[in-house]
Enzyme design. Structure first.
Site, PDB file in Angstrom:
ATOM      1  N   VAL A 222       0.345 -16.969   5.569  1.00 59.29           N
ATOM      2  CA  VAL A 222       0.682 -18.222   5.153  1.00 59.29           C
ATOM      3  C   VAL A 222       2.816 -17.483   4.421  1.00 59.29           C
ATOM      4  O   VAL A 222       3.348 -18.272   5.013  1.00 59.29           O
ATOM      5  CB  VAL A 222       0.219 -18.979   4.434  1.00 59.29           C
ATOM      6  CG1 VAL A 222       1.310 -19.430   3.515  1.00 59.29           C
ATOM      7  CG2 VAL A 222      -0.854 -19.331   4.929  1.00 59.29           C
ATOM      8  N   GLY A 223       2.995 -16.397   3.372  1.00 55.56           N
ATOM      9  CA  GLY A 223       3.801 -16.224   3.285  1.00 55.56           C
ATOM     10  C   GLY A 223       4.790 -15.355   4.087  1.00 55.56           C
ATOM     11  O   GLY A 223       6.104 -15.679   3.972  1.00 55.56           O
ATOM     12  N   GLU A 261      11.446  -4.766  -4.298  1.00 58.52           N
ATOM     13  CA  GLU A 261      11.848  -3.718  -5.262  1.00 58.52           C
ATOM     14  C   GLU A 261       9.768  -3.374  -4.199  1.00 58.52           C
ATOM     15  O   GLU A 261       9.370  -3.704  -4.348  1.00 58.52           O
ATOM     16  CB  GLU A 261      11.446  -4.675  -6.283  1.00 58.52           C
ATOM     17  CG  GLU A 261      12.145  -4.737  -7.165  1.00 58.52           C
ATOM     18  CD  GLU A 261      13.084  -3.956  -7.568  1.00 58.52           C
ATOM     19  OE1 GLU A 261      12.427  -2.266  -7.724  1.00 58.52           O
ATOM     20  OE2 GLU A 261      14.419  -4.135  -8.318  1.00 58.52           O
ATOM     21  N   CYS A 294       4.518  -0.149 -11.111  1.00 65.25           N
ATOM     22  CA  CYS A 294       5.096   1.014  -9.387  1.00 65.25           C
ATOM     23  C   CYS A 294       6.294   2.205 -10.676  1.00 65.25           C
ATOM     24  O   CYS A 294       6.295   3.268  -9.569  1.00 65.25           O
ATOM     25  CB  CYS A 294       6.417   0.073  -8.939  1.00 65.25           C
ATOM     26  SG  CYS A 294       6.748  -1.582 -10.352  1.00 65.25           S
ATOM     27  N   GLU A 393       1.517   6.635  -3.146  1.00 63.44           N
ATOM     28  CA  GLU A 393       1.099   5.671  -4.450  1.00 63.44           C
ATOM     29  C   GLU A 393       0.058   5.609  -4.996  1.00 63.44           C
ATOM     30  O   GLU A 393      -0.605   5.268  -4.217  1.00 63.44           O
ATOM     31  CB  GLU A 393       1.991   4.161  -4.068  1.00 63.44           C
ATOM     32  CG  GLU A 393       2.318   3.445  -6.274  1.00 63.44           C
ATOM     33  CD  GLU A 393       2.644   2.391  -5.312  1.00 63.44           C
ATOM     34  OE1 GLU A 393       2.792   1.770  -4.649  1.00 63.44           O
ATOM     35  OE2 GLU A 393       3.809   2.032  -6.333  1.00 63.44           O
TER      36      GLU A 393
END
Ligand code: NAD
Length: 489
Positions: A222-223, A261, A294, A393
């Site tokens: 949806v995003g 970002e 992060c 990460e």
């Protein structure tokens, strides 16, 4: 005493607080207890498209993009509304993010709330929106020349779950201060801080309908509508590098401007002339909010000659980290956000062992915390920088301790990463500053200095992103540049 609060289950679309068309909701889960806190609207593509259309209309048909004084007034109203509900918001963040209450007194709430809206609101008055250049004669036409800075248009603001309020407020403050309109899409794990913002915008500010919209959904795709829609000019995204790349790909067709970002794998270089007793224990900052940051310095680079001494101090620091119930004010570490993230972190720990690193501390789910998605503070020693745990990460409370031979070697290891978000250097000041200049990252701390602030443009080199959050650099990236000329005289 925990503050009571009323969560907002509704989204904000075109100035109205609404449920999903289908009436569907999804659960908001407390990661420390695994209990369902409540629900929030579960939007589909239709609601997202309505929000985008409303945002487009508000940009094209109101004077939001040009009325500086009004925008400033609205941002101050929003700041005041948030300050009035600060303690409710604090508890809500502790519950839905699993963030320790101590961390809410820092980057999770108090630090961004203090200045994120006010700094860009002030900048509206100070920023050189129109710049006149010297007259010039080009092709025989004497011309007066100027540069006008104008809002981008509709911005899709997409936010992760780790520091959701911090990321959201820094994004939308600059998005709105620069005259854009926006649709905010929070991560499904942490929706309430965003819907609260929607309610406050609707009820406590004069921000016109459609300028600010909030759409919540359990479905990431949806995003993705934001990245595909021709009505959206720009995506301001904070999240993983994988999703950042996908956003660029999906947005390419409509030439989206992007501000990304993304992730990091930052190195802390401890020099051989550092005061080890003073600085090495700082490495346990990786446990702040369970390593879900992060900019965390997750690779610790120690000089080979002082490696054992450094490891001993790291283990002492990491084994003293208080973790558990995020409501306990003594904790600096709570759970990971979800079972999925917990399993992901455990997977990396298994990989570290498999690839031959030494598991020197932790590495398990804590037996004393059977509920909640906790992982013990974990340290790997004898790590080679080529190992998965040094390259990817992890987003958990896991340190990789790496030995280096000399300064050049330390710099090479620090820069041997797809990421370039942050880092640290500890040692005699001049030497540390010289090394800091050679690390390919968007932020770096020397001897524990703190770079955070609304005026500090934060962001990444390499795969850590494009663009900056905050500061003049952040402000400008939400603006287009128009050049204009007219006859002189
Ligand atoms: P994620 O990329 O999975 O999700 C972030 C947001 O993007 C969520 O709102 C999600 O719903 C949305 N999303 C997912 N797929 C999408 C798609 N195809 N199109 C549009 N939107 C989509 O990241 P996450 O797991 O929520 O967050 C953790 C990551 O975020 C870590 O890698 C961390 O380093 C990074 N992060 C970076 C910063 C920074 O400032 N650089 C800050 C916080 C988090």
């Amino acid at each position: 005493m925990a503050e009571k609060y009323v969560p907002e289950e509704r989204m904000l679309i075109n100035g109205e607080l609404v449920h999903a068309d289908s009436g569907k909701t999804f659960d908001n889960i407390n990661p420390a207890t695994e209990e369902v806190l409540g629900v929030v609207a579960d939007a589909g593509v239709a609601e997202m498209q309505r929000a985008i259309a409303a945002s487009r209309r508000a940009f094209d048909e109101t004077d939001w993009s040009t009325n500086h004084a009004f925008r400033k007034q609205c941002l101050i109203q929003l700041h005041e509304a948030l300050v009035a509900e600060k303690e409710e918001l604090r508890q809500e963040l502790v519950d839905e993010v699993g963030t320790p209450i101590m961390v809410t007194t820092m980057a999770q709430l108090d630090m961004p709330l203090a200045e994120s809206l006010l700094w860009p609101a002030e900048m509206i008055d100070k920023f050189p929106w129109d710049r006149q250049l010297a007259d010039a004669e080009v092709m025989g036409v004497p011309s007066r020349r100027a540069i006008w800075k104008e809002a981008m248009g509709v911005v899709g603001s997409i936010v992760p779950w780790n520091y959701p309020f911090e990321v959201t407020i820094n994004k939308i403050a600059q998005v709105l201060a620069t005259g854009n309109t926006t649709v905010l899409k929070p991560a499904p794990d942490t929706p309430w801080n965003a819907t609260r913002l929607g309610r406050l915008v609707a009820e406590k500010t004069d921000i016109p309908a459609g300028v600010f919209n909030v759409v919540t959904s359990s479905e990431h795709l949806v995003g993705e509508e934001l990245t595909l829609s021709p009505l959206v000019d720009m995506i301001s995204f904070t999240g993983s590098t994988v999703t950042g790349k996908r956003i660029m790909e999906k947005g390419a067709n409509t030439m989206k401007r992007v501000f990304l970002e993304l992730g990091g794998k930052s190195a802390a270089i401890i020099l051989d002339d550092a005061d080890f007793n003073a600085v090495v224990p700082m490495t346990s900052m990786v446990c702040m909010h369970a390593g879900q940051g992060c900019a965390m310095q997750t690779r610790i680079l120690l000089p080979r000659a002082r490696y054992d001494e450094g490891v001993e101090l790291i283990l002492a620091g990491m084994s003293m980290i208080p973790y558990g119930d995020p409501n306990d004010p003594n904790m600096i570490m709570g759970p990971l956000i979800s079972e999925k993230q917990r399993d992901r972190v455990m997977g990396y720990i298994a990989k570290g062992v498999e690839e031959g690193a030494t598991l020197a501390l932790g590495g398990n789910r804590p037996a004393q915390l059977p509920k909640g998605w906790f992982v013990e503070p974990t340290v790997f020693t004898n790590v080679d920088n080529s190992m998965t745990i040094a390259q990817e990460e992890i987003f958990g409370p896991v340190l990789a301790v790496i030995a280096y031979d000399d300064d050049e070697h330390a710099i090479r290891i620090a820069n041997d990463s797809q990421y370039g978000l942050s880092g640290g250097v500890f040692g005699s000041q001049d030497r540390a500053m010289g090394i800091a200049r050679r690390i390919r990252t968007g932020s770096i701390s020397v001897n524990g200095g703190v770079w955070y602030g609304a005026d500090m443009p934060y962001g990444g080199y390499k795969s850590s992103g494009i663009g900056r959050q905050n500061g003049i650099e952040g402000f400008e990236q939400y603006l287009e540049t128009k050049i204009v000329a007219w006859p002189a005289g």
